[in-house]
Design a protein around this motif. Structure first.
Motif, PDB file in Angstrom:
ATOM      1  N   LYS A 117       3.355   1.726   2.411  1.00 54.75           N
ATOM      2  CA  LYS A 117       3.185   2.733   3.216  1.00 54.75           C
ATOM      3  C   LYS A 117       4.738   4.015   4.472  1.00 54.75           C
ATOM      4  N   GLU A 118       4.395   5.008   4.072  1.00 54.28           N
ATOM      5  CA  GLU A 118       5.226   5.206   5.027  1.00 54.28           C
ATOM      6  C   GLU A 118       4.705   7.076   5.366  1.00 54.28           C
ATOM      7  N   ASN A 119       4.052   7.183   6.474  1.00 55.48           N
ATOM      8  CA  ASN A 119       2.750   8.344   6.999  1.00 55.48           C
ATOM      9  C   ASN A 119       1.520   8.129   6.553  1.00 55.48           C
ATOM     10  N   GLU A 121       0.802   7.727   3.117  1.00 56.56           N
ATOM     11  CA  GLU A 121       1.091   8.006   2.086  1.00 56.56           C
ATOM     12  C   GLU A 121       1.880   6.501   1.318  1.00 56.56           C
TER      13      GLU A 121
END
Length: 214
Positions: A117-119, A121
């Motif tokens: 995930k990143e931020n 999302e």
């Protein structure tokens, strides 16, 4: 005229690499070598690779490319690894339930995971697309390439940037990734320079001009 050898061990379409080299070095000889004998007289060596690490390692070992690569490194010949060609130079990969690699660099190769995930999302794996690469060392292979230039990546496994004393370039995809590593006469990239437009062609041109020192 230089002889630039691309090792062909059955893993990936190498013609795009050869075509890009012919574009940046039209006066040089580009050879796809399937045996160590065909690599004799080389001035530069490229280790590409696409696919599963176990198949890559078996394909690389079978024709006798390990002693060839070791000799090239020992003699100071400029060596370029690309994608899985970079990963096989590491210590061990998590792919295929764990595979020992060539241990030229002591770093591991890790799986991105299924919950990357990143931020907040979820990120798709494999990582496919253009990422900015931050140059971590001043190296001749980065000549005339702006810091933060984008290069093209396709991979599900990565070499961590953390605790990596060979780190030459870094990018992020949920985690910090070694986009490039370097030591003495070896420079290896996780990205595909042959698919990376002008920045990639410049990197290949730099390889053609590089004397193997920095």
């Amino acid at each position: 005229m230089q002889k630039i050898v691309i090792l062909d061990y059955g893993m990936g379409n190498l013609h795009s690499v050869a075509s890009a080299l012919q574009k940046v070095a039209p006066g040089d000889e580009v050879v796809l070598a399937t045996t160590p004998e065909q690599a004799e007289g080389a001035d530069r060596l490229i280790v590409p690779g696409v696919g599963a690490i176990r198949d890559c390692m078996e394909g690389f070992i079978r024709p006798g490319f390990v002693p060839l690569l070791n000799r090239c490194i020992e003699t100071g010949m400029p060596v370029l690894g690309i994608c899985v060609g970079m990963q096989i130079m590491m210590a061990r990969s998590e792919e295929n339930n764990g595979v020992d690699c060539l241990d030229i660099f002591p770093q591991p190769v890790k799986f991105f995971g299924t919950d990357l995930k990143e931020n907040g999302e979820r990120l798709k794996v494999p990582h496919m697309g253009w990422n900015q690469v931050q140059q971590k060392i001043d190296h001749p292979m980065w000549r005339d390439i702006e810091n933060g230039s984008r290069f093209y990546f396709v991979h599900s496994y990565y070499v961590p940037a953390e605790n990596n004393d060979a780190l030459a370039g870094e990018t992020e995809y949920g985690v910090r990734i070694a986009a490039a590593v370097a030591r003495e006469n070896i420079f290896s990239t996780q990205f595909h320079p042959e698919k990376s437009a002008d920045a990639g062609l410049q990197l290949l041109k730099n390889f053609v001009d590089w004397n193997g020192q920095y």
